[in-house]
Design an enzyme around this catalytic site. Sequence first.
Site, PDB file in Angstrom:
ATOM      1  N   HIS A 106      10.514 -23.904   8.336  1.00  0.00           N
ATOM      2  CA  HIS A 106       9.638 -24.666   9.365  1.00  0.00           C
ATOM      3  C   HIS A 106       8.037 -24.138   8.701  1.00  0.00           C
ATOM      4  CE1 HIS A 106      11.877 -24.989  13.235  1.00  0.00           C
ATOM      5  NE2 HIS A 106      12.570 -25.323  12.144  1.00  0.00           N
TER       6      HIS A 106
ATOM      7  N   ASP B 114       0.984  -1.062  -0.177  1.00  0.00           N
ATOM      8  CA  ASP B 114      -0.016   0.169  -0.020  1.00  0.00           C
ATOM      9  C   ASP B 114       0.809   1.287  -0.056  1.00  0.00           C
ATOM     10  OD1 ASP B 114       0.896   0.118   2.527  1.00  0.00           O
ATOM     11  OD2 ASP B 114      -1.001   0.338   3.684  1.00  0.00           O
TER      12      ASP B 114
ATOM     13  N   HIS C  42       7.655 -30.934   9.207  1.00  0.00           N
ATOM     14  CA  HIS C  42       7.152 -29.686   9.128  1.00  0.00           C
ATOM     15  C   HIS C  42       6.187 -30.069   7.790  1.00  0.00           C
ATOM     16  CE1 HIS C  42       9.603 -27.768  11.916  1.00  0.00           C
ATOM     17  NE2 HIS C  42      10.715 -28.281  11.087  1.00  0.00           N
TER      18      HIS C  42
ATOM     19  N   CYS D 245       3.086  -3.327   4.072  1.00  0.00           N
ATOM     20  CA  CYS D 245       2.268  -2.044   4.510  1.00  0.00           C
ATOM     21  C   CYS D 245       2.964  -1.235   5.517  1.00  0.00           C
ATOM     22  CB  CYS D 245       0.841  -2.430   4.763  1.00  0.00           C
ATOM     23  SG  CYS D 245       0.624  -3.464   6.134  1.00  0.00           S
TER      24      CYS D 245
ATOM     25  N   THR E 126       2.609  -1.520   8.823  1.00  0.00           N
ATOM     26  CA  THR E 126       2.951  -2.591   9.946  1.00  0.00           C
ATOM     27  C   THR E 126       3.161  -3.887   9.371  1.00  0.00           C
ATOM     28  OG1 THR E 126       0.791  -3.300  10.386  1.00  0.00           O
ATOM     29  CG2 THR E 126       1.493  -1.420  11.676  1.00  0.00           C
TER      30      THR E 126
HETATM   31  C1  RB5 Z   1      -2.085   2.658   6.638  1.00  0.00           C
HETATM   32  O1  RB5 Z   1      -2.032   3.898   7.212  1.00  0.00           O
HETATM   33  C2  RB5 Z   1      -1.881   1.408   7.439  1.00  0.00           C
HETATM   34  O2  RB5 Z   1      -3.037   1.110   8.122  1.00  0.00           O
HETATM   35  C3  RB5 Z   1      -1.338   0.097   6.555  1.00  0.00           C
HETATM   36  O3  RB5 Z   1      -0.167   0.530   5.934  1.00  0.00           O
HETATM   37  C4  RB5 Z   1      -1.142  -1.037   7.617  1.00  0.00           C
HETATM   38  O4  RB5 Z   1      -0.143  -0.695   8.637  1.00  0.00           O
HETATM   39  C5  RB5 Z   1      -2.279  -1.830   8.096  1.00  0.00           C
HETATM   40  O5  RB5 Z   1      -2.158  -2.997   8.586  1.00  0.00           O
END
Ligand code: RB5
Length: 146
Positions: A98, A8, A133, A65, A67
Amino acid sequence: MKIALGSDHGGYELKNMIKAHLLEKGNEILDFGAESSKSVDYPEYGFKVGQAVVAKEADIGIALCGTGIGISIAANKVKGIRAALCTDSYMARMAREHNNANILALGSRVIGSGVALDIVDTFINTSFSESRHTRRIKIITDFEEK
Ligand code: RB5
């Protein structure tokens, strides 16, 4: 290796860095976007990377993304995908050895670019170690079939 890449807006810059790194090492890249830092919805990109891997258009996928959480959740909804969110190289190695993970998920707001590239290299250079595994992965794929 043929690698599907997707992110994203949050993962856009790190995706470009990873893309350049992988191209330099002779890999082939299928880039599913995003194409800028303009806000987009991460599920769409997680699905695209997942579908490319399941269709064998790519050997593995890398999804990013902010996180790494959202895009890994989305990618894992694609049947046949085992997306692993990794924050260090140990996790990346174990994800391959694994869990036979076929997508690496990264959080661009969680790790620095040096760590990210090391995780990527570890992930693509590690193979599934089979043995016990294989049975555990089969339990997951059997469940998925139900
Ligand atoms: C976008 O702001 C953020 O929510 C996205 O990049 C991600 O971290 C979602 O899990």
